[in-house]
Design a protein around this motif. Structure first.
Motif, PDB file in Angstrom:
ATOM      1  N   ILE A 127       8.245   0.890   4.682  1.00 44.14           N
ATOM      2  CA  ILE A 127       9.504   0.967   3.943  1.00 44.14           C
ATOM      3  C   ILE A 127       9.607   2.341   3.290  1.00 44.14           C
ATOM      4  O   ILE A 127       8.691   2.767   2.577  1.00 44.14           O
ATOM      5  N   ALA A 128      10.720   3.026   3.562  1.00 40.92           N
ATOM      6  CA  ALA A 128      10.970   4.318   2.905  1.00 40.92           C
ATOM      7  C   ALA A 128      11.633   4.072   1.563  1.00 40.92           C
ATOM      8  O   ALA A 128      12.528   3.233   1.443  1.00 40.92           O
ATOM      9  N   LEU A 129      11.181   4.794   0.551  1.00 38.45           N
ATOM     10  CA  LEU A 129      11.699   4.611  -0.807  1.00 38.45           C
ATOM     11  C   LEU A 129      12.554   5.799  -1.240  1.00 38.45           C
ATOM     12  O   LEU A 129      12.249   6.953  -0.916  1.00 38.45           O
ATOM     13  N   THR A 130      13.602   5.490  -1.965  1.00 39.13           N
ATOM     14  CA  THR A 130      14.437   6.537  -2.533  1.00 39.13           C
ATOM     15  C   THR A 130      13.630   7.330  -3.569  1.00 39.13           C
ATOM     16  O   THR A 130      13.012   6.737  -4.452  1.00 39.13           O
ATOM     17  N   PRO A 131      13.607   8.649  -3.459  1.00 43.47           N
ATOM     18  CA  PRO A 131      12.840   9.435  -4.436  1.00 43.47           C
ATOM     19  C   PRO A 131      13.472   9.383  -5.821  1.00 43.47           C
ATOM     20  O   PRO A 131      14.661   9.096  -5.973  1.00 43.47           O
ATOM     21  N   GLU A 189       0.852  -1.188   0.000  1.00 48.83           N
ATOM     22  CA  GLU A 189       0.000   0.000   0.000  1.00 48.83           C
ATOM     23  C   GLU A 189       0.887   1.237   0.000  1.00 48.83           C
ATOM     24  O   GLU A 189       1.772   1.387   0.851  1.00 48.83           O
ATOM     25  N   ASN A 190       0.705   2.105  -0.971  1.00 44.21           N
ATOM     26  CA  ASN A 190       1.512   3.318  -1.060  1.00 44.21           C
ATOM     27  C   ASN A 190       1.048   4.352  -0.044  1.00 44.21           C
ATOM     28  O   ASN A 190      -0.136   4.595   0.121  1.00 44.21           O
ATOM     29  N   LYS A 191       2.038   4.969   0.629  1.00 44.70           N
ATOM     30  CA  LYS A 191       1.744   5.992   1.630  1.00 44.70           C
ATOM     31  C   LYS A 191       2.523   7.275   1.330  1.00 44.70           C
ATOM     32  O   LYS A 191       2.980   7.962   2.226  1.00 44.70           O
ATOM     33  N   GLY A 192       2.665   7.602   0.083  1.00 43.66           N
ATOM     34  CA  GLY A 192       3.417   8.804  -0.291  1.00 43.66           C
ATOM     35  C   GLY A 192       4.894   8.491  -0.404  1.00 43.66           C
ATOM     36  O   GLY A 192       5.332   7.840  -1.354  1.00 43.66           O
ATOM     37  N   GLN A 193       5.683   8.948   0.574  1.00 47.67           N
ATOM     38  CA  GLN A 193       7.134   8.715   0.545  1.00 47.67           C
ATOM     39  C   GLN A 193       7.515   7.347   1.098  1.00 47.67           C
ATOM     40  O   GLN A 193       8.682   6.967   1.067  1.00 47.67           O
ATOM     41  N   THR A 194       6.557   6.629   1.623  1.00 44.55           N
ATOM     42  CA  THR A 194       6.804   5.275   2.111  1.00 44.55           C
ATOM     43  C   THR A 194       5.731   4.335   1.566  1.00 44.55           C
ATOM     44  O   THR A 194       4.712   4.781   1.035  1.00 44.55           O
ATOM     45  N   VAL A 195       5.974   3.032   1.693  1.00 42.65           N
ATOM     46  CA  VAL A 195       4.961   2.033   1.375  1.00 42.65           C
ATOM     47  C   VAL A 195       4.825   1.114   2.587  1.00 42.65           C
ATOM     48  O   VAL A 195       5.769   0.957   3.373  1.00 42.65           O
ATOM     49  N   VAL A 196       3.659   0.534   2.748  1.00 38.36           N
ATOM     50  CA  VAL A 196       3.438  -0.466   3.788  1.00 38.36           C
ATOM     51  C   VAL A 196       3.276  -1.817   3.095  1.00 38.36           C
ATOM     52  O   VAL A 196       2.392  -1.997   2.261  1.00 38.36           O
ATOM     53  N   VAL A 197       4.168  -2.731   3.423  1.00 45.59           N
ATOM     54  CA  VAL A 197       4.123  -4.089   2.875  1.00 45.59           C
ATOM     55  C   VAL A 197       3.555  -5.008   3.961  1.00 45.59           C
ATOM     56  O   VAL A 197       4.093  -5.066   5.068  1.00 45.59           O
ATOM     57  N   THR A 198       2.451  -5.695   3.613  1.00 40.68           N
ATOM     58  CA  THR A 198       1.793  -6.589   4.565  1.00 40.68           C
ATOM     59  C   THR A 198       1.956  -8.033   4.115  1.00 40.68           C
ATOM     60  O   THR A 198       1.708  -8.361   2.949  1.00 40.68           O
TER      61      THR A 198
END
Length: 446
Positions: free
Chosen positions: A113-117, A6-15
């Motif tokens: 999880i924080a993603l590199t922009p 699930e995308n949360k903007g600058q991070t994603v939540v992996v379930t």
């Protein structure tokens, strides 16, 4: 096992949804391995009933196997989906469900999880490059150092005031006076003119009465001169006679062909003008590294202003806290205070890393090997170990890079060199000449 994102903007939540079928066989196999080595009163080794083993170890084995599934599954998901991760995944503070390890058979684990922009690097059109130049005063200073370095000592008959003198020290006013044969003194270290005047004009075999405490003041130096312990106050504070046996005067080398040959090799320099030009050129070459360092600092500031990267700061603060939770030397207050610098450094790592990747500026094994040899050469030269063979240097360098910290330091230095070289070629340089004093003053303005 089912994994969703699930995308949360600058991070994603992996379930990750884990069912009993995902781990039951692994747990059963692990318990069987436990059983082989387990013994209990009333049962021989390897014959403990499985029911008893499950009762005592079942939950812990299940937790261990599920943790392995989580780690393997998360790493595989990140790799397969090519997620560019900042920091490390953290358990989600909002999405993670409560778990009862005693009764639950199906589990849900959520990780943030924080993603590199996405990064599109824009280079500045122009950047100042400060070239350090040697003026006449600097060249004169360097020549002075060389004249002193290649100077000589000669025996003379009379003390003028700055010589090294050798002789016999004899304690005064003592029933059994202490005598020091072969004592040596550096008259350049005598504390006052009045004390130095006691020695001036003295010749070989003359005897001078003086007090070392008044002449030198430093107990450590006096003890060394006398060859006694610093704690021996009686000898340190006594008056002494000094019978002069040898006077050595240091004479600086003259600026002549002999000096030219000693410094740069026989016949390499023909006259003083060439000598000065060579010293100037060598000094300026040595200073290029300083100029490059300043250039990198400046272009970093410029590029961070024009290449703004929005990073998930709340996540990164939490990650830093979690990473350092067992480190008593790192406090939450310290992390908060130093966080702006951390963000700035991380932004530059991302920007510079993009430049390195896009322009194939990676440090190769051959680059690292050559850099380690050169680094070793410079380090050993500081200890007077010159003119080592290529084989000796290579062997020393191999030992050096066995230390992971040293190897990483050399790698980073070499990576910076490649980055600087690329940027100097890709950006128009506004070259400004500075003396070393003017250049150093640029850092004082920060």
């Amino acid at each position: 096992m089912n994994i969703t994102q699930e995308n949360k903007g600058q991070t994603v939540v992996v379930t990750m949804q884990i069912t009993q079928s995902d781990y039951s066989e692994k747990v059963e196999n692990s318990l069987k391995e436990y059983r082989k080595g387990m013994s209990m009163p009333g049962f021989r080794k390897g014959a403990v009933p499985m029911g008893m083993i499950k009762k005592t170890h079942g939950k812990y084995v299940m937790v261990d196997e599920i943790n392995k599934l989580i780690s393997e599954g998360l790493n595989s998901y990140i790799a397969e989906n090519k997620l560019q991760v900042l920091g490390e995944p953290l358990p989600s503070e909002s999405e993670q469900e409560k778990i009862n390890w005693d009764t639950d058979t199906e589990f849900s684990f959520s990780f943030e999880i924080a993603l590199t922009p996405e990064i599109e690097v824009t280079l500045p059109k122009k950047e100042t490059f400060y070239k350090i130049v040697a003026n006449d005063a600097m060249v004169d200073e360097q020549i002075g150092h060389l004249c002193a370095r290649f100077g000589s000592q000669e025996k003379v008959d009379c003390i003028e005031g700055s010589e090294i003198v050798k002789g016999v020290l004899t304690q005064q006013n003592a029933d059994e006076p202490y005598v020091k044969e072969g004592a040596m003194m550096l008259l350049s270290k005598v504390a006052t003119e009045a004390e130095l005047d006691l020695f001036k004009g003295a010749k070989i075999d003359d005897v001078i009465i003086f007090n070392p405490k008044n002449a030198f003041g430093n107990d450590t130096e006096i003890a060394s001169m006398l060859g006694v312990e610093k704690a021996d106050a009686e000898l340190i504070n006594a008056d002494y006679s000094f019978e002069v046996k040898e006077i050595l005067r240091f004479t600086k080398s003259e600026v002549n062909q002999e000096l030219f040959d000693k410094v740069f090799g026989e016949g390499a320099i023909a006259n003083e003008a060439e000598f000065r030009a060579k010293i100037k050129a060598d000094f300026e070459t040595r200073m290029v590294g300083n100029s490059d360092y300043k250039f990198l600092l400046d272009i970093k500031e410029t590029m961070l202003k024009t290449n703004k990267l929005e990073l998930p700061e709340a996540f990164l603060k939490r990650w830093l806290l979690e990473t350092n939770k067992d480190n008593d030397k790192v406090t939450p207050e310290q992390i908060e205070t130093e966080f702006p610098l951390f963000i700035k450094d991380l932004q530059w790592q991302l920007v510079s890393g993009k430049i390195v990747k896009d322009n194939n500026l990676q440090v190769t094994e051959e680059d690292l090997k050559a850099a380690a040899i050169e680094y070793t050469r410079m380090q050993l030269a500081q200890y007077g170990m010159m003119n080592l063979s290529d084989e000796e240097l290579e062997n020393w360098s191999k030992q050096l890079i066995k230390d992971k910290k040293q190897a990483q330091q050399i790698f980073e230095m070499e990576q910076d060199k490649k980055l600087i070289s690329y940027l100097k070629g890709a950006v128009k340089l506004n070259e400004v000449e500075k003396s070393i004093e003017e250049f150093n003053a640029l850092f004082d303005k920060k």
